[in-house]
Design a protein around this motif. Structure first.
Motif, PDB file in Angstrom:
ATOM      1  N   VAL A 102     -72.686 -18.987  28.446  1.00 62.82           N
ATOM      2  CA  VAL A 102     -71.502 -18.544  29.181  1.00 62.82           C
ATOM      3  C   VAL A 102     -70.208 -18.842  28.426  1.00 62.82           C
ATOM      4  N   GLU A 103     -70.149 -19.938  27.699  1.00 59.27           N
ATOM      5  CA  GLU A 103     -68.928 -20.278  26.970  1.00 59.27           C
ATOM      6  C   GLU A 103     -68.669 -19.359  25.763  1.00 59.27           C
ATOM      7  N   TRP A 104     -69.631 -18.505  25.439  1.00 55.30           N
ATOM      8  CA  TRP A 104     -69.460 -17.549  24.347  1.00 55.30           C
ATOM      9  C   TRP A 104     -68.711 -16.289  24.800  1.00 55.30           C
ATOM     10  N   ALA A 105     -68.505 -16.129  26.109  1.00 53.03           N
ATOM     11  CA  ALA A 105     -67.785 -14.977  26.681  1.00 53.03           C
ATOM     12  C   ALA A 105     -68.459 -13.665  26.272  1.00 53.03           C
ATOM     13  N   GLY A 106     -67.702 -12.660  25.823  1.00 53.92           N
ATOM     14  CA  GLY A 106     -68.275 -11.404  25.350  1.00 53.92           C
ATOM     15  C   GLY A 106     -68.778 -10.476  26.440  1.00 53.92           C
ATOM     16  N   GLU A 107     -68.216 -10.586  27.638  1.00 55.31           N
ATOM     17  CA  GLU A 107     -68.684  -9.781  28.762  1.00 55.31           C
ATOM     18  C   GLU A 107     -68.476  -8.285  28.517  1.00 55.31           C
ATOM     19  N   THR A 108     -69.296  -7.487  29.155  1.00 54.27           N
ATOM     20  CA  THR A 108     -69.016  -6.066  29.306  1.00 54.27           C
ATOM     21  C   THR A 108     -68.300  -5.956  30.644  1.00 54.27           C
ATOM     22  N   VAL A 109     -67.092  -5.408  30.622  1.00 54.11           N
ATOM     23  CA  VAL A 109     -66.252  -5.340  31.810  1.00 54.11           C
ATOM     24  C   VAL A 109     -66.192  -3.892  32.291  1.00 54.11           C
ATOM     25  N   PHE A 110     -66.412  -3.697  33.585  1.00 59.50           N
ATOM     26  CA  PHE A 110     -66.348  -2.372  34.204  1.00 59.50           C
ATOM     27  C   PHE A 110     -65.104  -2.312  35.089  1.00 59.50           C
ATOM     28  N   ILE A 117     -60.560  -4.751  37.163  1.00 54.62           N
ATOM     29  CA  ILE A 117     -61.931  -5.134  36.844  1.00 54.62           C
ATOM     30  C   ILE A 117     -62.760  -5.125  38.121  1.00 54.62           C
ATOM     31  N   ALA A 118     -63.810  -4.333  38.109  1.00 51.53           N
ATOM     32  CA  ALA A 118     -64.710  -4.228  39.256  1.00 51.53           C
ATOM     33  C   ALA A 118     -65.931  -5.128  39.086  1.00 51.53           C
ATOM     34  N   GLN A 119     -66.359  -5.316  37.831  1.00 57.86           N
ATOM     35  CA  GLN A 119     -67.528  -6.139  37.552  1.00 57.86           C
ATOM     36  C   GLN A 119     -67.516  -6.544  36.093  1.00 57.86           C
ATOM     37  N   ALA A 120     -68.044  -7.719  35.818  1.00 54.23           N
ATOM     38  CA  ALA A 120     -68.209  -8.183  34.446  1.00 54.23           C
ATOM     39  C   ALA A 120     -69.637  -8.700  34.297  1.00 54.23           C
ATOM     40  N   VAL A 121     -70.268  -8.354  33.187  1.00 54.77           N
ATOM     41  CA  VAL A 121     -71.660  -8.731  32.948  1.00 54.77           C
ATOM     42  C   VAL A 121     -71.737  -9.478  31.627  1.00 54.77           C
ATOM     43  N   LEU A 122     -72.286 -10.695  31.657  1.00 53.86           N
ATOM     44  CA  LEU A 122     -72.492 -11.457  30.427  1.00 53.86           C
ATOM     45  C   LEU A 122     -73.604 -10.806  29.606  1.00 53.86           C
ATOM     46  N   PRO A 123     -73.467 -10.832  28.286  1.00 52.12           N
ATOM     47  CA  PRO A 123     -74.484 -10.226  27.438  1.00 52.12           C
ATOM     48  C   PRO A 123     -75.695 -11.121  27.212  1.00 52.12           C
ATOM     49  N   ALA A 124     -76.348 -11.513  28.274  1.00 48.00           N
ATOM     50  CA  ALA A 124     -77.525 -12.373  28.169  1.00 48.00           C
ATOM     51  C   ALA A 124     -78.614 -11.664  27.378  1.00 48.00           C
ATOM     52  N   GLY A 125     -79.315 -12.414  26.564  1.00 52.90           N
ATOM     53  CA  GLY A 125     -80.391 -11.852  25.763  1.00 52.90           C
ATOM     54  C   GLY A 125     -81.445 -11.162  26.618  1.00 52.90           C
ATOM     55  N   ASN A 126     -81.878  -9.999  26.159  1.00 52.08           N
ATOM     56  CA  ASN A 126     -82.917  -9.196  26.811  1.00 52.08           C
ATOM     57  C   ASN A 126     -82.479  -8.681  28.177  1.00 52.08           C
ATOM     58  N   ARG A 127     -81.196  -8.458  28.339  1.00 53.31           N
ATOM     59  CA  ARG A 127     -80.654  -7.880  29.575  1.00 53.31           C
ATOM     60  C   ARG A 127     -80.230  -6.443  29.277  1.00 53.31           C
ATOM     61  N   ALA A 128     -80.322  -5.587  30.279  1.00 52.37           N
ATOM     62  CA  ALA A 128     -79.875  -4.202  30.136  1.00 52.37           C
ATOM     63  C   ALA A 128     -79.038  -3.817  31.347  1.00 52.37           C
ATOM     64  N   PHE A 145     -66.248 -20.000  20.163  1.00 50.01           N
ATOM     65  CA  PHE A 145     -67.389 -20.919  20.200  1.00 50.01           C
ATOM     66  C   PHE A 145     -68.671 -20.241  19.731  1.00 50.01           C
ATOM     67  N   PHE A 146     -68.634 -18.925  19.551  1.00 48.17           N
ATOM     68  CA  PHE A 146     -69.793 -18.167  19.083  1.00 48.17           C
ATOM     69  C   PHE A 146     -69.509 -17.685  17.669  1.00 48.17           C
ATOM     70  N   GLY A 147     -70.344 -18.085  16.726  1.00 45.99           N
ATOM     71  CA  GLY A 147     -70.106 -17.752  15.323  1.00 45.99           C
ATOM     72  C   GLY A 147     -70.910 -16.583  14.805  1.00 45.99           C
ATOM     73  N   GLY A 148     -71.572 -15.848  15.688  1.00 43.95           N
ATOM     74  CA  GLY A 148     -72.423 -14.755  15.236  1.00 43.95           C
ATOM     75  C   GLY A 148     -71.902 -13.392  15.623  1.00 43.95           C
ATOM     76  N   LEU A 149     -72.818 -12.473  15.784  1.00 40.86           N
ATOM     77  CA  LEU A 149     -72.515 -11.094  16.118  1.00 40.86           C
ATOM     78  C   LEU A 149     -73.018 -10.784  17.520  1.00 40.86           C
ATOM     79  N   ARG A 150     -72.102 -10.405  18.414  1.00 43.34           N
ATOM     80  CA  ARG A 150     -72.474  -9.951  19.765  1.00 43.34           C
ATOM     81  C   ARG A 150     -72.925  -8.508  19.609  1.00 43.34           C
ATOM     82  N   VAL A 151     -74.192  -8.253  19.909  1.00 42.61           N
ATOM     83  CA  VAL A 151     -74.784  -6.942  19.667  1.00 42.61           C
ATOM     84  C   VAL A 151     -75.136  -6.259  20.974  1.00 42.61           C
ATOM     85  N   THR A 152     -74.826  -4.974  21.055  1.00 43.09           N
ATOM     86  CA  THR A 152     -75.329  -4.126  22.137  1.00 43.09           C
ATOM     87  C   THR A 152     -75.990  -2.918  21.504  1.00 43.09           C
TER      88      THR A 152
END
Length: 161
Positions: A102-110, A117-128, A145-152
């Protein structure tokens, strides 16, 4: 997705060539990473696994128009956009990362019709997330706090026929 498909998708995203310069909108948008995934077996298998559920939701067969990955690092977020403004178009957005905190943020915001903002979804692994492509949304940048690549992985879809 089953663990083997999840791992294959992640390995595909980490082994393939990324290009820099993709934008959410044609103007006023900062660039981020992108990779085309059309015809990639592991990604095709993801769609085939998710297809029945998506088609059950819309009660119609769907066709993939395009499939690709977006990547964001700290400071690189997408802007409010609509994937398609035509009716009967949908997006399946998949997060292939092995883990997310959660501290890595990176939400998809709708957003709603008023730009709130109507909804925000964290990019949890293996979520669609499956949604109508006319809904405004944006991929937020991950935190420092996240040093990598947030991928969708995005599947752009339309009703078949």
């Amino acid at each position: 997705m089953p663990a083997a498909l999840h791992q294959a998708a992640w390995e595909t995203c980490m082994a393939t060539q990324w290009g820099f310069g993709n934008q959410s909108n044609e103007s006023k948008s900062l660039p981020f990473w992108k990779m085309e995934l059309g015809g990639v077996p592991a990604i095709d298998a993801l769609w085939e696994h998710g297809r029945p559920r998506c088609e059950e939701i819309v009660q119609q067969p769907l066709t993939v128009l395009r499939q690709y990955a977006n990547g964001h690092t700290y400071g690189q977020g997408g802007q409010l956009h609509h994937d398609d403004k035509r009716p009967d178009t949908y997006t399946l957005l998949y997060y292939p990362m092995p883990e997310w905190h959660v501290e890595w943020a990176g939400e998809t915001v709708f957003y709603d019709g008023q730009g709130e903002i109507a909804q925000a979804v964290l990019p949890a692994g293996n979520r669609a997330i499956f949604f109508d492509s006319r809904i405004g949304h944006a991929g937020r940048a991950p935190s420092r706090f996240f040093g990598g690549l947030r991928v969708t992985i995005a599947f752009k879809l339309e009703v078949d026929g």
